[in-house]
Structures are given as C-alpha cells and as structure tokens.
Scaffold this motif. Structure first.
Motif, PDB file in Angstrom:
ATOM      1  N   PHE A   1     -26.325 -14.962  64.582  1.00 35.63           N
ATOM      2  CA  PHE A   1     -25.215 -15.515  64.502  1.00 35.63           C
ATOM      3  C   PHE A   1     -24.146 -15.175  65.816  1.00 35.63           C
ATOM      4  N   GLU A   2     -23.514 -16.313  66.142  1.00 39.65           N
ATOM      5  CA  GLU A   2     -22.622 -16.265  67.350  1.00 39.65           C
ATOM      6  C   GLU A   2     -21.552 -17.081  66.939  1.00 39.65           C
ATOM      7  N   LEU A   3     -20.467 -16.320  67.114  1.00 38.29           N
ATOM      8  CA  LEU A   3     -18.869 -16.653  67.242  1.00 38.29           C
ATOM      9  C   LEU A   3     -18.490 -17.118  68.602  1.00 38.29           C
ATOM     10  N   TRP A   4     -18.619 -17.993  69.128  1.00 41.16           N
ATOM     11  CA  TRP A   4     -18.284 -18.326  70.911  1.00 41.16           C
ATOM     12  C   TRP A   4     -16.724 -18.591  71.058  1.00 41.16           C
ATOM     13  N   SER A   5     -16.089 -18.917  69.856  1.00 45.51           N
ATOM     14  CA  SER A   5     -14.547 -19.115  69.912  1.00 45.51           C
ATOM     15  C   SER A   5     -14.184 -19.180  68.626  1.00 45.51           C
ATOM     16  N   GLY A   6     -12.613 -19.050  68.345  1.00 46.51           N
ATOM     17  CA  GLY A   6     -12.089 -18.776  67.015  1.00 46.51           C
ATOM     18  C   GLY A   6     -11.756 -17.139  66.726  1.00 46.51           C
TER      19      GLY A   6
END
Length: 521
Positions: free
Chosen positions: A293-298
């Motif tokens: 899982f990657e959240l690159w922005s937000g």
C-alpha cells in the motif's frame, strides 16, 4: 569434501546472480572453470550507449557475445550497428533516453524503421520498455501488437499521435503488465475501442504529471480504469496522476460488482483524496488482502490508519507513506511493532521518544528497506538515542537504510508535539564515532550510541544520511567500508571531511571500493 569447483554450472549461475560485478570479474580471472561458469553473468544484462570511450562495449564485442545476452538497454545515441545484431536469447528490451543523451550530437540517430525491423527480428521478446522521445508510427504499435507473440510487459513514456491511438491501445490490451508513465494522447476525445477488454491485465500503473495549461486535461486514465474492470487477475493498481483525481466511486463500484478479486497491491492518491475516501476503498477491497500500500498524496488520517490496523497489519509487506501528511510518530512506531511481515517501509518520521518509551520492541525483523527520519527533541532523556540505535541494529536483513528528511515534503506535525513546532527542524541521530565527536565539538558519547551499533547490518547495500545534521567524515566512512562489505551506494554530504587532504582521502576510499556517492543537493 565438496567445493565450489564441484558444483554444476546451473548452481554457479544462481550464485553469480547474487554477486557484485567486481567479485565476478575476480572469479573469472582465477581459473578457466570459473570463466566458463560466470562469464554469462557479465553479459546476461547489458547497457550500452554510443561508443565515445575505450570502456564502451563495441558492436563487434556485442556480436561475439550476443548468444549470452538476455536483457539489453539501448541508449538513444546508439548506432545502427547494434540494431543489426541478432540476440537469440533476448527477452527484455529497454530503449531509453538519458539526460546526457539529449545534449549529444548523435541523439536519436537510429531511424524508426530500424527499430521496427529490430522488433520483427526478435518476436520472442517478453518485456519492452520504450522511453525514447521520437514519435512512433502506427506500424510500430502494430508490430508490438501482433509480431511480439510472447510479450507480457509493456512500459511506455511518450506521445501517441491521433492516427496511432487505436493501434496503441491494441498493443496495450494484449499484455499482462502495463505501465504508462507521462503518456499524452493527442486525440483525448476518442474513447478506447469498445472491442478491447484488457482481460489479461495483472499489473496496471498509470503515472502522469500535470500538463501544460494550453493542453486539455487527459481523461483517458479514467477510461482505461473503467475498461479494466474486466481484468479478473488484476493484482496491482498504481494511480499516480497529478491533475486527475483518483476515481474513488469508480473503484468502489468495481468492488461492489465483485471485480478485481485478486487485487492486493495499491498505490493511490490525489490532492482531493480524503481520509474517508481512502479508508472506504481499503475496507471495500474484494480480496480482503493487502500486501502493498502506498499513499503518495492526499491525507493519511485516523480512518485509513485504523482500517490498515484492523484488517491488514497481518498481510502488509510494503508500506509507503512518506509523501502523505497525517502519519504520526505513534502510528509509525505501532506499524513497526505489529507488522511482522514488513519488508519495506517508507514513512515521513518517527520520534526517538516513541521508540524509547514503547512497551514492545519492533516486530518487523524482516525489513530490507527502511526510509524514515528519526527526530530527536531537546528534552529527550539521555540514552533514548541509544535505544533507537539498538532497534535498528536488530534489523539484520536490511539492504537499504534511508535516514534523510524530505525537504520538499509537507510540514509534518505530531499530536505529541506542539502544533507550531516543525518536525523537519528537529535534530536526528548522531552517527559520529566517539573520536570524531571529541575532535569536532568535544561532546562525550554518553549513552546515545553511534554508528558502531550497526555492525550487525551485514547485508546493507545502500545508505542515505542527512548531510545537514548527521555530520560524518573519513573515520566513519572507513568504519562503513570495514563492516558493511556489500555497500554499493552512499547518499549524503560528508561535511566533517573538511580540508583538501580529508576530501581527497574520502574520494579515494570511495573509488577504491567501488562505492557510488551522491552528495546532498
């Protein structure tokens, strides 16, 4: 007693794949048996560019060893002679445009027809990565779609002209792993052909950046994701797009329709991507498994974190949160304590206080990559840094250790710290040896620990430190070379190596041991 000389070539080749090129060169000079076993490791994956220096591999040398080459990288400056060679075992072709190539007088000297003919002569290619900046014709994409009968991976960066759009999508539709990075379609209004289903997709990555203001917003990524609902075996989805919001409702609808039952790797984000929306996507995941899982922005908020904790801590192997604000020190500490299967973790920061006051030790002993800034506060107790050193020392599988701050990242605040205090302005772990501390600032070592505590990290290959706050010099470099025998790359400015003599000695050590060095910019 069995020795390496008694092993069959098949086993020696497996060993050779794990050895650095320098060690292989040494082995093939020892005896003829080693030469015949390990020389294929030298030629199996080749990167070549226009021959300007004596060290560049010539076309005649490539032709002589063409039967050993399985993967090859062609620079834009390469001459047509290399394209005329047949590579009977070739399965991976990378056609790249490097920054230095664009300033070369021979930039893009091979005509497109020569590249098309090359593809026709190698119909058994399984992987194609095209990032050169010439305009591709309809014939090129038709060859990719029909002549490359075993093609599974397609990676492309560039522009697709209006008269080639249909052929382009046909080529994309027949692969299993599709990575489109910074792709611009000239005919954005034309939808993807209704006859294309993308049923074979297992890995879909769409990576773009904001276009110029005079160009229309590209909506084909949404169309492609909508069409990919039929991809029954999709396991990985990456959506990293600068000017098109992540289509949350589209994804939720897909899960509701029982699509993407195998999906277990997600890389998503967007400025408008809220904590509530991200959490909703994770809770609706059809497979109920999430290994990457990657959240690159937000926004990485409590809803997303609690969802990961309740549902996926037992599955996660790769977690990347370094670009998304909201990940607190206590969250990162709990992740490293409870996610026992983690192999890679990227997070913005962790407070030394969180590590030292925790009731449990880290459970992520399988970590091979850790990228996180260790922040120390002025009122931390003596010895707390030492506990952080001890926890890192337990990660004996570590190959990549990155302790730098992200100067371009968002301002990161922790609930445990005053809201007005910027985490990025805090101090960090002091890696210097005791002798360096006494020489530079007369501080004592105390119970804080130092880089010597990491002598257990025997597999470390890449090391990055904060050159502004983790001052080190020649003594520390010598220690690294002595204890981290597999070290190949160091990133950080050795500011403590002051003076011409020290600087020259440092460079000499790096060159002598084949270690690449990147200074802070």
């Amino acid at each position: 007693m069995t020795t390496v000389l008694d092993l069959p070539d098949e086993i020696r080749l497996l060993i050779g794949k794990e050895l650095p090129k320098k060690s292989i060169y040494s082995l093939i000079r020892v005896c003829r048996s080693f030469y015949s076993s390990f020389i294929p490791c030298i030629w199996s994956d080749l990167s070549i560019s226009y021959p300007k220096e004596s060290t560049v591999v010539t076309a005649d040398q490539v032709r002589l060893n063409a039967h050993r080459i399985e993967s090859i990288t062609f620079s834009t400056t390469l001459t047509q002679y290399y394209y005329a060679i047949a590579y009977p075992r070739l399965h991976t072709l990378r056609m790249m445009a490097f920054y230095r190539d664009e300033k070369d007088n021979n930039h893009l000297q091979v005509q497109l027809q020569g590249k098309i003919d090359f593809l026709k002569r190698h119909p058994f290619l399984r992987k194609l990565n095209y990032q050169q900046k010439d305009t591709l014709s309809r014939e090129f994409w038709e060859v990719v779609a029909t002549a490359l009968v075993q093609l599974e991976d397609l990676m492309f960066t560039g522009v697709v002209e209006q008269d080639t759009v249909d052929a382009f999508w046909r080529a994309c539709e027949r692969v299993k792993n599709l990575h489109l990075s910074d792709v611009t379609l000239r005919s954005n209004s034309m939808p993807i052909l209704l006859t294309l289903s993308f049923r074979q997709l297992r890995d879909l990555a769409i990576i773009t950046f904001p276009w110029q203001e005079d160009q229309p917003r590209q909506m084909w990524p949404v169309q492609l994701l909508e069409r990919a609902k039929d991809s029954e075996n999709l396991k990985r989805l990456e959506w990293s797009i600068g000017d098109v919001a992540f289509p949350v409702q589209l994804v939720l609808d897909a899960f509701e329709e029982n699509c993407w039952r195998e999906l277990c790797e997600l890389s998503i984000g967007g400025e408008a991507c809220s904590d509530q929306e991200v959490a909703a996507v994770l809770r609706s995941l059809t497979s109920r498994r999430l290994t990457v899982f990657e959240l690159w922005s937000g926004r990485f908020g409590p809803l997303t974190y609690n969802c990961l904790k309740e549902m996926y801590f037992g599955h996660l192997r790769d977690l990347r949160l370094s670009q998304a604000p909201g990940a607190t020190s206590s969250m990162v500490q709990e992740i490293m304590t409870e996610c026992v299967h983690l192999v890679s973790l990227e997070a913005p920061y962790i407070l030394v206080r969180s590590i030292a006051t925790a009731s449990k030790s880290w459970g992520c002993l399988k970590l091979e990559k850790l990228a996180v800034y260790f922040a120390s506060q002025v009122d931390d107790e003596a010895g707390w840094d030492g506990r952080a050193f001890q926890q890192i020392a337990r990660l004996k599988r570590m190959r990549t250790l990155d302790l730098t701050r992200d100067p371009h990242g968002p301002s990161l605040y922790d609930d445990e710290v005053r809201r007005s205090q910027d985490i990025l302005d805090m101090q960090t772990l002091d890696l210097r040896l005791p002798s360096s501390r006494m020489t530079l600032d007369s501080s004592n070592n105390g119970d804080g620990g130092d880089i010597r505590g990491w002598s257990s990290l025997l597999q470390l290959r890449e090391f990055s430190f904060d050159g502004d706050r983790q001052w080190m010099g020649v003594d520390e470099l010598k220690w690294m070379i002595e204890h981290w025998r597999d070290l190949k790359c160091i990133s950080g400015d050795f500011r403590a190596a002051s003076g011409i003599a020290s600087g020259d000695r440092l460079k000499q050590l790096l060159v002598q041991h084949g270690i690449m060095h990147y200074e802070d910019i």
